[in-house]
Design an enzyme around this catalytic site. Structure first.
Site, PDB file in Angstrom:
ATOM      1  CG  HIS A  62      -1.762  -1.171   1.398  1.00 22.97           C
ATOM      2  ND1 HIS A  62      -2.217  -1.627   2.610  1.00 22.97           N
ATOM      3  CD2 HIS A  62      -2.260  -2.032   0.482  1.00 22.97           C
ATOM      4  CE1 HIS A  62      -2.941  -2.711   2.436  1.00 22.97           C
ATOM      5  NE2 HIS A  62      -3.000  -2.982   1.148  1.00 22.97           N
ATOM      6  CE  LYS A  72       2.499   3.793   4.733  1.00 21.51           C
ATOM      7  NZ  LYS A  72       1.960   2.732   3.869  1.00 21.51           N
ATOM      8  CE1 TYR A 132       1.113  -0.117  10.425  1.00 22.89           C
ATOM      9  CE2 TYR A 132       1.135   1.764   8.955  1.00 22.89           C
ATOM     10  CZ  TYR A 132       0.558   0.588   9.387  1.00 22.89           C
ATOM     11  OH  TYR A 132      -0.574   0.108   8.768  1.00 22.89           O
ATOM     12  CG  ASP A 168      -4.228  -5.961   0.838  1.00 22.99           C
ATOM     13  OD1 ASP A 168      -3.677  -6.185   1.938  1.00 22.99           O
ATOM     14  OD2 ASP A 168      -4.553  -4.822   0.434  1.00 22.99           O
TER      15      ASP A 168
HETATM   16  C1  LIG Z   1      -4.549   2.393   6.845  1.00 22.11           C
HETATM   17  C2  LIG Z   1      -5.767   2.832   7.601  1.00 22.11           C
HETATM   18  C3  LIG Z   1      -6.928   2.098   7.586  1.00 22.11           C
HETATM   19  N1  LIG Z   1      -8.010   2.517   8.298  1.00 22.11           N
HETATM   20  C4  LIG Z   1      -9.213   1.685   8.297  1.00 22.11           C
HETATM   21  C5  LIG Z   1      -9.748   1.329   6.921  1.00 22.11           C
HETATM   22  C6  LIG Z   1     -10.364  -0.028   7.125  1.00 22.11           C
HETATM   23  O1  LIG Z   1     -11.677   0.105   7.613  1.00 22.11           O
HETATM   24  C7  LIG Z   1      -9.507  -0.657   8.233  1.00 22.11           C
HETATM   25  C8  LIG Z   1      -8.464  -1.610   7.706  1.00 22.11           C
HETATM   26  O2  LIG Z   1      -7.746  -0.937   6.684  1.00 22.11           O
HETATM   27  P1  LIG Z   1      -6.786  -1.760   5.732  1.00 22.11           P
HETATM   28  O3  LIG Z   1      -7.420  -3.049   5.357  1.00 22.11           O
HETATM   29  O4  LIG Z   1      -6.326  -0.829   4.632  1.00 22.11           O
HETATM   30  O5  LIG Z   1      -5.559  -2.061   6.719  1.00 22.11           O
HETATM   31  P2  LIG Z   1      -4.170  -2.704   6.300  1.00 22.11           P
HETATM   32  O6  LIG Z   1      -4.374  -3.744   5.264  1.00 22.11           O
HETATM   33  O7  LIG Z   1      -3.460  -3.034   7.540  1.00 22.11           O
HETATM   34  O8  LIG Z   1      -3.457  -1.467   5.595  1.00 22.11           O
HETATM   35  C9  LIG Z   1      -2.170  -1.005   5.981  1.00 22.11           C
HETATM   36  O9  LIG Z   1      -1.279  -1.935   5.474  1.00 22.11           O
HETATM   37  C10 LIG Z   1      -0.014  -1.507   5.028  1.00 22.11           C
HETATM   38  C11 LIG Z   1       1.006  -2.444   5.632  1.00 22.11           C
HETATM   39  C12 LIG Z   1       0.343  -0.101   5.232  1.00 22.11           C
HETATM   40  O10 LIG Z   1       1.509   0.268   5.238  1.00 22.11           O
HETATM   41  C13 LIG Z   1      -0.724   0.905   5.306  1.00 22.11           C
HETATM   42  O11 LIG Z   1      -0.464   1.782   6.389  1.00 22.11           O
HETATM   43  C14 LIG Z   1      -2.089   0.396   5.454  1.00 22.11           C
HETATM   44  O12 LIG Z   1      -2.647   0.455   4.168  1.00 22.11           O
HETATM   45  O13 LIG Z   1      -8.860   0.445   8.887  1.00 22.11           O
HETATM   46  C15 LIG Z   1      -7.998   3.680   9.023  1.00 22.11           C
HETATM   47  O14 LIG Z   1      -9.004   4.048   9.652  1.00 22.11           O
HETATM   48  N2  LIG Z   1      -6.863   4.438   9.034  1.00 22.11           N
HETATM   49  C16 LIG Z   1      -5.750   4.049   8.358  1.00 22.11           C
HETATM   50  O15 LIG Z   1      -4.703   4.768   8.417  1.00 22.11           O
END
Ligand SMILES: Cc1cn([C@H]2C[C@H](O)[C@@H](COP(=O)(O)OP(=O)(O)O[C@H]3O[C@H](C)C(=O)[C@H](O)[C@H]3O)O2)c(=O)[nH]c1=O
Length: 181
Positions: A62, A72, A132, A168
């Site tokens: 991402h 980050k 992070y 993803d």
């Molecule tokens: C990233 C983010 C997500 N969210 C909410 C959105 C979704 O409802 C839930 C899960 O989000 P997501 O599936 O995108 O989470 P990850 O798959 O862990 O995403 C992260 O994974 C990789 C490793 C990264 O470096 C990024 O910081 C980030 O994209 O949290 C938020 O409210 N705030 C945020 O900053």
């Protein structure tokens, strides 16, 4: 705190010093001056914390596009991950190049990933927690991703069939992704 370059210019491993004694350890895990002294962004506006219950959980790759591009600072406080950064800047001679580093609660290493890079990790043990700092707020409008298993990237993940979010699992390949100039 030691700063070690990686094979990908711009991405660094930070090795804080831990003071260990019979009680356990104490460590300064962040100092603003570690970043301002190097001319790196030093104002972080958001801390993130994720728990991945199953080993082989892969989150990424991402990044956020300008004006909400994020640098980050990543570390692990429980468990271990294989942490990956990918240069997403078309103007870079390292466009599409990646680096992977094992971060764990045990090694206490941190990965510094500047703006312009995609980030992802694969957990190596159950109940891994990653925290992070980012220097720009979350912006769903600017949020982008690229497929973890893009053959044009050729990332040597430690798992062949990871646990993925639906999002993803549907990310585009690098050749179709919106990238940095
Ligand atoms: C990233 C983010 C997500 N969210 C909410 C959105 C979704 O409802 C839930 C899960 O989000 P997501 O599936 O995108 O989470 P990850 O798959 O862990 O995403 C992260 O994974 C990789 C490793 C990264 O470096 C990024 O910081 C980030 O994209 O949290 C938020 O409210 N705030 C945020 O900053």
């Amino acid at each position: 705190m030691n700063v070690c370059p990686t094979g990908l210019p711009g991405v660094y491993v930070l090795e804080p010093r831990a003071a260990e004694d019979t009680r356990g350890f104490f460590m300064e895990s962040f100092r603003e001056q570690w970043f301002s002294d190097r001319g790196w962004p030093s104002r972080f506006v958001q801390d993130n914390h994720s728990l991945s219950v199953r080993p082989g959980t892969l989150r990424g790759l991402h990044y956020q596009l300008p004006p909400m591009a994020q640098a980050k600072l990543v570390r692990v406080i429980s468990g271990a991950v294989y942490d990956v950064a990918v240069d997403m800047r078309r103007s870079s001679p390292f466009f599409g190049r990646w680096v992977g580093v094992e971060l764990s609660a045990e090694n206490k290493l941190q990965l510094w990933i500047p703006e312009g890079f995609a980030h992802g990790f694969c957990t190596l043990v159950p109940n891994t927690e990653v925290i992070y700092k980012v220097n720009a707020y979350y912006s769903p409008e600017c949020d982008r991703g690229v497929a973890w298993n893009d053959p044009d990237l050729g990332i040597a993940w430690p798992v062949e069939a990871p646990v993925l979010s639906a999002k993803d699992a549907a990310l585009p390949r690098l050749r179709e992704a919106e990238t940095f100039a």
